[in-house]
Write an enzyme that holds these catalytic residues in place. Sequence first.
Site: not given
Ligand code: BES
Ligand code: ZN
Ligand code: ZN
Length: 506
Positions: A268, A280, A291, A350, A352, A354
Amino acid sequence: MQFEWQVAPMNEWHGDGIVFFCFEKTSTPPSCLERWWQQTSTSLPESYTWKDFRGKPQEIALHYEVAKEGIPRVLLVGLGPEDKFDLEKFRSAMAAATRKSRDLRLGKLVLPLEALQDLPRDTNRLLEEALVVAKTSLHRFDALKTRDVEPLPFPEEILISTENRPQAPASGIPPMAEGIGSGICLARDLVVSPSNRVTPSCLAKTAQQLSGKYGFKVEIIDLQGAQTLGMGAFAAVAQGSSEPACMIVCEHCPQGLENTPPLVYVGKGITFDTGGISIKPSANMEAMKQDMAGAAAVLGALECIGKLKIRQRIVGIIPCTENMPDGKAYKPGDVIKSLEGLTIEVISTDAEGRMVLCDALTYALRYKPALIIDLATLTGACIIALGKHVAGVLANHEGLSKAIQNMGSEVGEKFWPLPLWDSYFESIKSDVADFKNVGDRSAGAIIGGIFLKQFVPDDVPWAHLDIAGTAWADKDQPTSPKGATGFGVRILVELARDPSMVKSLS
Ligand code: BES
Ligand code: ZN
Ligand code: ZN
């Protein structure tokens, strides 16, 4: 830092300091240390008995051989009790010795191979771990500092000292450790660097540089190219960013392996994740420069694999883009068609990771891979489930999942399995599309895996590694300073190096 062999009788070894590893509460010193003391005819001084040095984990005792011509300093490093010994303790001890050598400004640190032979683990493994730790545990990223930069860390050289000329495979270990170390340092530098520097184009340039150095084939698919191919999910994320996005495809193919099924590594590469329209909160958002740690791990592994000319066909596929809110950004409710042809209802922009990964996974199938590993800082939920020191492994193949856990624990990358049972699919069912990109709040890390699983046929061994917690350390760790960890490089290198594991999957 250089690694050099020093093949000579013990009493002729030279260097600025010598390190010995000692278990806790043992009445006799390790045999190598005893022999060294005898052969260099320096006696174990009264002040320096086993009473004041206990051998506790990472404890260090420094002893000066003032009158002697040989090595003037002896570093005894504690390993803790012998029955609790493992490679993690060894790595921590070696890191402590490396830190101490830096603090003492030692130029050349002597690491006796015979001292490793005393320990109850494979000597070659211990040597490799010691050297990787020596090379990486002091690594710092100073490139963006213009003042108050401390002098370069010592030691400059590790003298691997032994009485008998080393044979293969031991003789191949220093270059291997050198390669692994450079891969880890590359990955860390990419992750710690801010998103105004490490853009998708910068990642593409890094891949091109690797290709120049090691003869990889590399193809950079731009946004337009991705759209033309039908990568609708990747393009949906990329369309909101004015920083040019790209899908990097990089292939290491040693001669004669052109027709063998490759290992495909997918990383990723979100160079900054604002969350997009599902934006966010601003607190700690700067952390989202990390990320692209999956991308960095793939590039770091390729650095090592190329440098070491590992005889395995490896393909790296790295979808790179920012995730931004914008007039052109994709929106909650949008239905997106992926390269596979499956339709996705966007619930959160968010989620993104996947989206970009699913098209990369579909693209990976073109290579008829022996296995696919994807690495992604995919979910905060993985950190809630497993913490900051353990990555999630979600696999469609039990043997692959076990192999990753076992190999990972050898090299200091911890993985723990999460299930991919079909019943979890329930929560991403959609009324308008094939499925949604998120479920409810429960089982977030698993849902990420369930989503990706839709894009991988059951007969292709695949593992998804959620490295959201492990890519970044908030405080100093025993073997790496706080900041980017380079997590993932080592498991990818281990998999590439072990053809028997790959064979066992088919
Ligand atoms: N990049 C984030 C996940 C992340 C969180 C990476 C903390 C490193 C540290 C990812 O893209 C994300 O925002 N995931 C969401 C998923 C949700 C919308 C289902 C999350 O973890 O809240
Ligand atoms: Zn992310
Ligand atoms: Zn995200």
